[in-house]
Design a protein around this motif. Structure first.
Motif, PDB file in Angstrom:
ATOM      1  N   ARG A   1       0.824  -1.270   0.107  1.00  0.00           N
ATOM      2  CA  ARG A   1       0.018   0.025   0.114  1.00  0.00           C
ATOM      3  C   ARG A   1       0.833   1.469   0.059  1.00  0.00           C
ATOM      4  O   ARG A   1       1.918   1.110   0.418  1.00  0.00           O
ATOM      5  CB  ARG A   1      -0.884  -0.012   1.290  1.00  0.00           C
ATOM      6  CG  ARG A   1      -0.428   0.000   2.458  1.00  0.00           C
ATOM      7  CD  ARG A   1      -1.426   0.041   3.434  1.00  0.00           C
ATOM      8  NE  ARG A   1      -0.897   0.260   4.922  1.00  0.00           N
ATOM      9  CZ  ARG A   1      -1.380  -0.129   6.102  1.00  0.00           C
ATOM     10  NH1 ARG A   1      -2.742  -0.585   6.047  1.00  0.00           N
ATOM     11  NH2 ARG A   1      -0.769  -0.001   7.259  1.00  0.00           N
ATOM     12  N   GLN A   2       0.255   2.314  -0.488  1.00  0.00           N
ATOM     13  CA  GLN A   2       0.885   3.540  -0.573  1.00  0.00           C
ATOM     14  C   GLN A   2       0.146   4.713  -0.026  1.00  0.00           C
ATOM     15  O   GLN A   2      -0.834   5.171  -0.950  1.00  0.00           O
ATOM     16  CB  GLN A   2       1.266   3.670  -1.956  1.00  0.00           C
ATOM     17  CG  GLN A   2       2.607   5.131  -1.973  1.00  0.00           C
ATOM     18  CD  GLN A   2       3.120   5.297  -3.392  1.00  0.00           C
ATOM     19  OE1 GLN A   2       2.600   4.971  -4.321  1.00  0.00           O
ATOM     20  NE2 GLN A   2       4.329   5.811  -3.427  1.00  0.00           N
TER      21      GLN A   2
ATOM     22  N   TYR B   1      -3.826   0.599  -2.575  1.00  0.00           N
ATOM     23  CA  TYR B   1      -3.538  -0.983  -2.272  1.00  0.00           C
ATOM     24  C   TYR B   1      -2.995  -1.560  -3.626  1.00  0.00           C
ATOM     25  O   TYR B   1      -3.722  -1.304  -4.792  1.00  0.00           O
ATOM     26  CB  TYR B   1      -4.550  -1.879  -1.615  1.00  0.00           C
ATOM     27  CG  TYR B   1      -4.686  -1.188  -0.072  1.00  0.00           C
ATOM     28  CD1 TYR B   1      -5.041   0.049   0.265  1.00  0.00           C
ATOM     29  CD2 TYR B   1      -4.109  -2.366   0.767  1.00  0.00           C
ATOM     30  CE1 TYR B   1      -5.000   0.245   1.694  1.00  0.00           C
ATOM     31  CE2 TYR B   1      -4.210  -1.943   2.329  1.00  0.00           C
ATOM     32  CZ  TYR B   1      -4.632  -0.556   2.439  1.00  0.00           C
ATOM     33  OH  TYR B   1      -4.702  -0.374   3.876  1.00  0.00           O
ATOM     34  N   TYR B   2      -1.803  -2.051  -3.537  1.00  0.00           N
ATOM     35  CA  TYR B   2      -1.529  -2.561  -4.927  1.00  0.00           C
ATOM     36  C   TYR B   2      -1.068  -4.259  -4.681  1.00  0.00           C
ATOM     37  O   TYR B   2      -0.614  -4.643  -3.654  1.00  0.00           O
ATOM     38  CB  TYR B   2      -0.096  -2.181  -5.441  1.00  0.00           C
ATOM     39  CG  TYR B   2      -0.138  -0.538  -5.723  1.00  0.00           C
ATOM     40  CD1 TYR B   2       0.200   0.198  -4.619  1.00  0.00           C
ATOM     41  CD2 TYR B   2      -0.449  -0.337  -6.991  1.00  0.00           C
ATOM     42  CE1 TYR B   2      -0.194   1.659  -5.247  1.00  0.00           C
ATOM     43  CE2 TYR B   2      -0.385   1.025  -7.501  1.00  0.00           C
ATOM     44  CZ  TYR B   2      -0.291   2.075  -6.184  1.00  0.00           C
ATOM     45  OH  TYR B   2      -0.281   3.337  -6.822  1.00  0.00           O
ATOM     46  N   CYS B   3      -1.671  -5.029  -5.676  1.00  0.00           N
ATOM     47  CA  CYS B   3      -1.143  -6.421  -5.866  1.00  0.00           C
ATOM     48  C   CYS B   3       0.109  -6.585  -6.577  1.00  0.00           C
ATOM     49  O   CYS B   3       0.327  -5.875  -7.437  1.00  0.00           O
ATOM     50  CB  CYS B   3      -2.261  -7.148  -6.491  1.00  0.00           C
ATOM     51  SG  CYS B   3      -2.207  -8.808  -6.809  1.00  0.00           S
TER      52      CYS B   3
ATOM     53  N   TRP C   1       3.003  -5.607 -11.342  1.00  0.00           N
ATOM     54  CA  TRP C   1       2.142  -4.947 -10.293  1.00  0.00           C
ATOM     55  C   TRP C   1       0.887  -4.627 -11.173  1.00  0.00           C
ATOM     56  O   TRP C   1       0.709  -4.550 -12.173  1.00  0.00           O
ATOM     57  CB  TRP C   1       2.730  -3.652 -10.145  1.00  0.00           C
ATOM     58  CG  TRP C   1       4.260  -3.880  -9.149  1.00  0.00           C
ATOM     59  CD1 TRP C   1       5.501  -4.306  -9.431  1.00  0.00           C
ATOM     60  CD2 TRP C   1       4.048  -3.555  -7.844  1.00  0.00           C
ATOM     61  NE1 TRP C   1       6.161  -4.295  -8.413  1.00  0.00           N
ATOM     62  CE2 TRP C   1       5.385  -3.861  -7.361  1.00  0.00           C
ATOM     63  CE3 TRP C   1       3.254  -3.038  -6.864  1.00  0.00           C
ATOM     64  CZ2 TRP C   1       5.811  -3.803  -6.056  1.00  0.00           C
ATOM     65  CZ3 TRP C   1       3.757  -2.955  -5.576  1.00  0.00           C
ATOM     66  CH2 TRP C   1       4.874  -3.357  -5.257  1.00  0.00           C
ATOM     67  N   GLY C   2      -0.042  -4.554 -10.177  1.00  0.00           N
ATOM     68  CA  GLY C   2      -1.422  -4.218 -10.611  1.00  0.00           C
ATOM     69  C   GLY C   2      -1.527  -2.635 -10.603  1.00  0.00           C
ATOM     70  O   GLY C   2      -0.309  -1.922 -10.331  1.00  0.00           O
ATOM     71  N   GLN C   3      -2.550  -1.976 -11.223  1.00  0.00           N
ATOM     72  CA  GLN C   3      -2.949  -0.626 -11.039  1.00  0.00           C
ATOM     73  C   GLN C   3      -3.184   0.062  -9.863  1.00  0.00           C
ATOM     74  O   GLN C   3      -3.043   1.400  -9.820  1.00  0.00           O
ATOM     75  CB  GLN C   3      -3.922  -0.257 -12.303  1.00  0.00           C
ATOM     76  CG  GLN C   3      -5.287  -0.168 -11.591  1.00  0.00           C
ATOM     77  CD  GLN C   3      -5.882  -1.834 -11.422  1.00  0.00           C
ATOM     78  OE1 GLN C   3      -5.126  -2.864 -11.750  1.00  0.00           O
ATOM     79  NE2 GLN C   3      -6.947  -1.768 -10.987  1.00  0.00           N
ATOM     80  N   GLY C   4      -3.713  -0.916  -8.780  1.00  0.00           N
ATOM     81  CA  GLY C   4      -3.911  -0.168  -7.470  1.00  0.00           C
ATOM     82  C   GLY C   4      -5.537   0.176  -7.084  1.00  0.00           C
ATOM     83  O   GLY C   4      -5.987   0.526  -8.303  1.00  0.00           O
ATOM     84  N   THR C   5      -5.655   0.171  -6.200  1.00  0.00           N
ATOM     85  CA  THR C   5      -7.071   0.180  -5.875  1.00  0.00           C
ATOM     86  C   THR C   5      -7.058   1.158  -4.591  1.00  0.00           C
ATOM     87  O   THR C   5      -6.527   0.661  -3.617  1.00  0.00           O
ATOM     88  CB  THR C   5      -8.134  -1.002  -5.803  1.00  0.00           C
ATOM     89  OG1 THR C   5      -9.560  -0.559  -5.324  1.00  0.00           O
ATOM     90  CG2 THR C   5      -7.562  -1.920  -4.497  1.00  0.00           C
TER      91      THR C   5
END
Length: 127
Positions: free
Chosen positions: A38-39, A94-96, A117-121
């Motif tokens: 997470r960021q 949050y990133y996968c 990496w995913g694009q984040g949610t």
């Protein structure tokens, strides 16, 4: 190649719950170690949880232990993050992330150790 797509983020009140999902492409999903990072605004990527290719054992950051649960369904090429007792400080994107499995005695917890990496949610927890 692995493509990752996260879903399930949103706005929730403190104390509430959310379940994030990360759908992965590719036939060899079961051979990848998966993680959630997470960021928060103005901060670096922070490890949240890791799950090995076999589905367990798992690793959690101290800040989420006892509240978050990572799991995976290799038949569905999906990894999940169940988040309970959410706090305002959990607010972040949050990133996968995924990396090919390596038979090693340690968990991979640094962002640079992950290849995909995913694009984040976005997860926002209101007080």
């Amino acid at each position: 190649q692995v493509q990752l797509v996260e879903s399930g983020g949103g706005l929730v009140q403190a104390g509430g719950s959310l379940r994030l999902s990360c759908a992965a492409s590719g036939r060899t999903f079961s051979r990848y170690t998966m993680a959630w990072f997470r960021q928060a605004p103005g901060k670096e990527h922070e490890i949240v949880a890791v799950i090995r290719w076999s589905g367990g054992p798992t690793y959690y950051a101290d800040s989420v232990k006892g509240r978050f649960t990572i799991s995976r369904d290799n038949a569905k090429n999906t990894v999940y993050l169940q988040m309970n007792s959410l706090k305002p400080e959990d607010t972040a994107v949050y990133y996968c992330a995924a990396r090919p499995m390596v038979y090693s005695g340690r968990y991979y917890v640094s962002p640079g150790e992950y290849d995909y990496w995913g694009q984040g949610t976005q997860v926002t927890v209101s007080s």
